[in-house]
Design an enzyme around this catalytic site. Structure first.
Site, PDB file in Angstrom:
ATOM      1  N   LYS A 154       2.617 -10.082 -12.865  1.00 48.04           N
ATOM      2  CA  LYS A 154       1.416  -9.249 -13.076  1.00 48.04           C
ATOM      3  C   LYS A 154       1.805  -7.821 -12.715  1.00 48.04           C
ATOM      4  O   LYS A 154       2.073  -7.519 -11.561  1.00 48.04           O
ATOM      5  CB  LYS A 154       0.278  -9.757 -12.193  1.00 48.04           C
ATOM      6  CG  LYS A 154      -1.123  -9.447 -12.689  1.00 48.04           C
ATOM      7  CD  LYS A 154      -1.501  -7.989 -12.704  1.00 48.04           C
ATOM      8  CE  LYS A 154      -1.865  -7.455 -11.326  1.00 48.04           C
ATOM      9  NZ  LYS A 154      -2.109  -5.973 -11.371  1.00 48.04           N
ATOM     10  N   CYS A 162       7.952   3.260  -0.630  1.00 42.18           N
ATOM     11  CA  CYS A 162       7.553   2.532   0.570  1.00 42.18           C
ATOM     12  C   CYS A 162       8.427   2.942   1.754  1.00 42.18           C
ATOM     13  O   CYS A 162       8.013   2.822   2.890  1.00 42.18           O
ATOM     14  CB  CYS A 162       7.601   1.041   0.324  1.00 42.18           C
ATOM     15  SG  CYS A 162       9.054   0.536  -0.569  1.00 42.18           S
ATOM     16  N   GLY A 219      -1.504  -7.037   0.791  1.00 38.76           N
ATOM     17  CA  GLY A 219      -0.580  -8.079   1.249  1.00 38.76           C
ATOM     18  C   GLY A 219      -1.306  -9.123   2.089  1.00 38.76           C
ATOM     19  O   GLY A 219      -1.064 -10.330   1.964  1.00 38.76           O
ATOM     20  N   GLU A 262       6.556  -7.271   0.229  1.00 38.20           N
ATOM     21  CA  GLU A 262       7.246  -6.013   0.502  1.00 38.20           C
ATOM     22  C   GLU A 262       6.153  -4.955   0.542  1.00 38.20           C
ATOM     23  O   GLU A 262       5.580  -4.615  -0.496  1.00 38.20           O
ATOM     24  CB  GLU A 262       8.281  -5.767  -0.596  1.00 38.20           C
ATOM     25  CG  GLU A 262       9.390  -4.856  -0.157  1.00 38.20           C
ATOM     26  CD  GLU A 262       9.117  -3.432  -0.511  1.00 38.20           C
ATOM     27  OE1 GLU A 262       8.538  -2.716   0.337  1.00 38.20           O
ATOM     28  OE2 GLU A 262       9.474  -3.042  -1.619  1.00 38.20           O
ATOM     29  N   GLU A 282       0.097   5.202   6.114  1.00 39.80           N
ATOM     30  CA  GLU A 282       0.965   5.510   4.976  1.00 39.80           C
ATOM     31  C   GLU A 282       0.198   6.405   3.997  1.00 39.80           C
ATOM     32  O   GLU A 282      -0.851   6.028   3.504  1.00 39.80           O
ATOM     33  CB  GLU A 282       1.374   4.204   4.280  1.00 39.80           C
ATOM     34  CG  GLU A 282       2.271   4.432   3.092  1.00 39.80           C
ATOM     35  CD  GLU A 282       2.781   3.128   2.477  1.00 39.80           C
ATOM     36  OE1 GLU A 282       1.950   2.260   2.144  1.00 39.80           O
ATOM     37  OE2 GLU A 282       4.004   3.004   2.326  1.00 39.80           O
ATOM     38  N   GLY A 330       3.339  -3.992  -2.571  1.00 45.75           N
ATOM     39  CA  GLY A 330       2.181  -3.107  -2.647  1.00 45.75           C
ATOM     40  C   GLY A 330       1.690  -2.770  -1.259  1.00 45.75           C
ATOM     41  O   GLY A 330       2.474  -2.750  -0.297  1.00 45.75           O
ATOM     42  N   SER A 331       0.387  -2.545  -1.144  1.00 45.95           N
ATOM     43  CA  SER A 331      -0.162  -2.102   0.133  1.00 45.95           C
ATOM     44  C   SER A 331      -0.222  -3.248   1.146  1.00 45.95           C
ATOM     45  O   SER A 331      -0.370  -4.415   0.774  1.00 45.95           O
ATOM     46  CB  SER A 331      -1.571  -1.535  -0.075  1.00 45.95           C
ATOM     47  OG  SER A 331      -2.403  -2.529  -0.629  1.00 45.95           O
ATOM     48  N   THR A 332      -0.141  -2.907   2.405  1.00 43.36           N
ATOM     49  CA  THR A 332      -0.254  -3.894   3.478  1.00 43.36           C
ATOM     50  C   THR A 332      -1.633  -4.559   3.430  1.00 43.36           C
ATOM     51  O   THR A 332      -1.768  -5.763   3.651  1.00 43.36           O
ATOM     52  CB  THR A 332       0.019  -3.214   4.830  1.00 43.36           C
ATOM     53  OG1 THR A 332       1.410  -2.854   4.857  1.00 43.36           O
ATOM     54  CG2 THR A 332      -0.258  -4.128   6.009  1.00 43.36           C
ATOM     55  N   GLU A 333      -2.635  -3.759   3.094  1.00 43.55           N
ATOM     56  CA  GLU A 333      -4.012  -4.270   2.991  1.00 43.55           C
ATOM     57  C   GLU A 333      -4.083  -5.417   1.968  1.00 43.55           C
ATOM     58  O   GLU A 333      -4.601  -6.495   2.254  1.00 43.55           O
ATOM     59  CB  GLU A 333      -4.872  -3.084   2.555  1.00 43.55           C
ATOM     60  CG  GLU A 333      -6.329  -3.314   2.465  1.00 43.55           C
ATOM     61  CD  GLU A 333      -7.010  -2.120   1.762  1.00 43.55           C
ATOM     62  OE1 GLU A 333      -6.345  -1.071   1.543  1.00 43.55           O
ATOM     63  OE2 GLU A 333      -8.192  -2.263   1.424  1.00 43.55           O
TER      64      GLU A 333
END
Ligand code: NAI
Ligand code: MG
Length: 500
Positions: free
Chosen positions: A195, A304, A253, A270, A402, A248-251
């Site tokens: 995706k 990143c 993730g 990642e 970030e 992508g973003s930690t959020e």
């Protein structure tokens, strides 16, 4: 639907690719979304529509996962040898290389990055990744394990493909991150539903055409464009997906981890970073200044591993800040297709808003803008000036979060104690990368040992090779991309024991 506005500088193959509605690759066919919906993709240098793309949703995810499952369980892929898989990957690498210019153009207008950067970084690194991992396809081995009881049992392990893999990728290196995801999964013998990011679906869709041309069996690679909250969420939660790999973003993730819990699919992540660039008083300043500038400004800070916290020893602090600021002022901000451009627009209006509001929050909390800090002029595009902030404090949002834009926070240190320097560098929820700039190589290695991050660069930053594991400590992720370590993301290990 908005009309597509094509830049006259684009080559004919790229213009032709963009002017046709792009579809989804499912089971070896280009298909419209089940809903019939499409969405617009924008050129961030102008804010105008670049292409129309089919919008995948849950139903398309179901279809693609069924195709990947069939290709894994019943298709020829499973029976192909590593050598055959590797050959297909090398063929794909050759095809991408032959179309380098077209990929560079697509990446530049879709993501915003300078054409020259895509030419020397994104596309060649993609080619390398498929070649490097193609070599691993014949080397996915197990081991023989000695028992503690002698002569009673004989055991060996085999590594097997994990199965159907869902991969969700972002927009900062659209083609390259697609390769980071696809290549190890293909080497391991998995089948895939990829995706791509809604902001930048185009290069991966072009890659899909070359995947077919290379001769991968139908259903081995399925490529969906669509939004995260719909297509991405459906893929992460799908009960027939064995593993999900996300960048992508930690959020998001964390949402992926929750979604994966339903069938306990394997997860690799990642995620974000807030990487320190540490410049000692004894550094080669001529190298450290452009190095620290490129650590943050490369790809407009949309990396990143961007060096977004700059720590310089008090003795050289002024010189480093002034030098990095001078580099920033020298950079020409403009459209990626313009050959004189050093830094393109941010990827989207959303990122533009995000980055500029971070700069405002920094100023409000007391940071000083040494250079930049404003929207750069340009024709409706999402341009932000490369920005250097000083007088920041460890508690400020700009230091903790970030930003993912061309904004660096510079702070001095006055210390020779490596433990204390490391403590400051490690004072973040992230742990992706760090760089150390010094001529004292023993000191560099001692500090490298103390840093809690997946990558440490010494006298360089943002250098990558397909053979090097890349990934994060702490909230920067789970697992490693690239290198032999990436194969672990896509294999299960089986222990086989015989009684003798
Ligand atoms: P994001 O994490 O929302 O998007 C990345 C990918 O995840 C996209 O393909 C998106 O469609 C998908 N996604 C979004 N929500 C999802 C969900 N609920 N379930 C499944 N998939 C989902 O990143 P976004 O919104 O584009 O950028 C926000 C921030 O994230 C950036 O400012 C940056 O700080 C960080 N980021 C970090 C990246 C990295 O390389 N580590 C790459 C991109 C963004
Ligand atoms: Mg998002």
């Amino acid at each position: 639907m908005d009309a597509i506005a094509l830049d006259s500088r684009l080559s004919k193959p790229t213009a032709t690719f963009l002017s046709h509605h792009r579809k989804l690759l499912v089971d070896g066919e280009w298909v419209a979304a089940a809903s019939g919906k499409t969405f617009s993709v924008y050129n961030p240098a102008t804010g105008t529509v670049l292409a129309q793309v089919a919008e995948a949703d849950k139903e398309d995810v179901d279809r693609a996962v069924r195709a990947a499952r069939r290709a894994f369980d019943e298709g020829p892929w499973r029976k192909m040898t590593g050598s055959e898989r590797g050959r297909l990957m090398w063929k794909l690498a050759d095809l991408v290389e032959q179309h380098l210019e077209e990929f560079a153009e697509i990446e530049s207008v879709d993501n915003g990055k300078p054409l020259a950067v895509a030419r020397v970084a994104d596309v060649p690194l993609t080619v390398d990744m498929f070649r490097y991992m193609g070599g691993w396809a014949t080397k996915v081995t197990g081991s023989t394990i000695p028992w503690s009881v002698p002569n009673e049992f004989f055991s060996y392990t085999v590594r097997e493909p994990v199965g159907v893999v869902g991969q969700i990728i972002p927009w900062n290196f659209p083609l390259l991150i697609a390769a980071w995801k696809l290549a190890p999964a293909l080497a391991a013998g998995c089948t895939i539903v990829l995706k791509v990011a809604e902001q930048t679906p185009l290069s991966a869709l072009r890659l899909g055409e070359l995947i077919q041309e290379a001769g991968f069996p139908n259903g081995v690679v399925n490529i969906l464009a669509g939004y995260g909250e719909t297509a991405g969420a459906a893929l992460a939660a799908h009960d027939d997906v064995d593993k999900v790999a996300f960048t992508g973003s930690t959020e998001v993730g964390k949402l992926i981890v929750k979604a994966a819990a339903g069938n306990l699919k394997k997860v690799s992540l990642e995620l974000g970073g807030k990487s320190p660039t540490i410049v000692f008083g004894d550094a080669d300043i001529e190298a450290a200044i452009p190095g620290a500038a490129s650590a943050i400004f490369f790809n407009h800070g949309q990396c990143c591993c961007a060096g977004s916290r700059l720590y310089a020893h008090k003795r050289v602090f002024e010189q480093v800040v002034e030098g990095v600021s001078a580099e920033a002022r020298k950079m020409k901000v403009g459209p990626g297709l313009d050959p004189s451009t050093d830094m393109g627009p941010l990827v989207s209006e959303e990122q533009f808003q995000r980055v500029t509001s971070y700069i405002e929050s920094g100023i409000k909390e007391g940071a000083k803008v040494v250079t930049g800090g404003k929207k750069a002029s340009g024709n409706g595009g999402y341009f932000v000036e490369p920005t250097v902030l000083t007088d920041t404090k460890p508690s400020m949002k700009v230091v903790r979060e970030e930003i993912f834009g061309p904004v660096v926070c510079a702070e001095p240190f006055d210390d020779a104690d490596l433990e204390r320097i490391a403590k400051r560098a490690n004072d973040t929820i992230y742990g992706l990368a760090a760089s150390i700039w010094t001529k004292d190589i023993s000191k560099a290695h001692k500090l490298a040992n103390l840093l809690r991050s997946g990558t440490v660069w010494i006298n360089c930053h943002n250098v990558f090779d397909a053979s090097l594991p890349f990934g994060g400590y702490k909230q920067s992720g789970w697992g490693r991309e690239m290198g032999s370590e990436a194969l672990a993301n896509y294999t299960e290990i089986k222990a086989v024991t015989t009684k003798l």
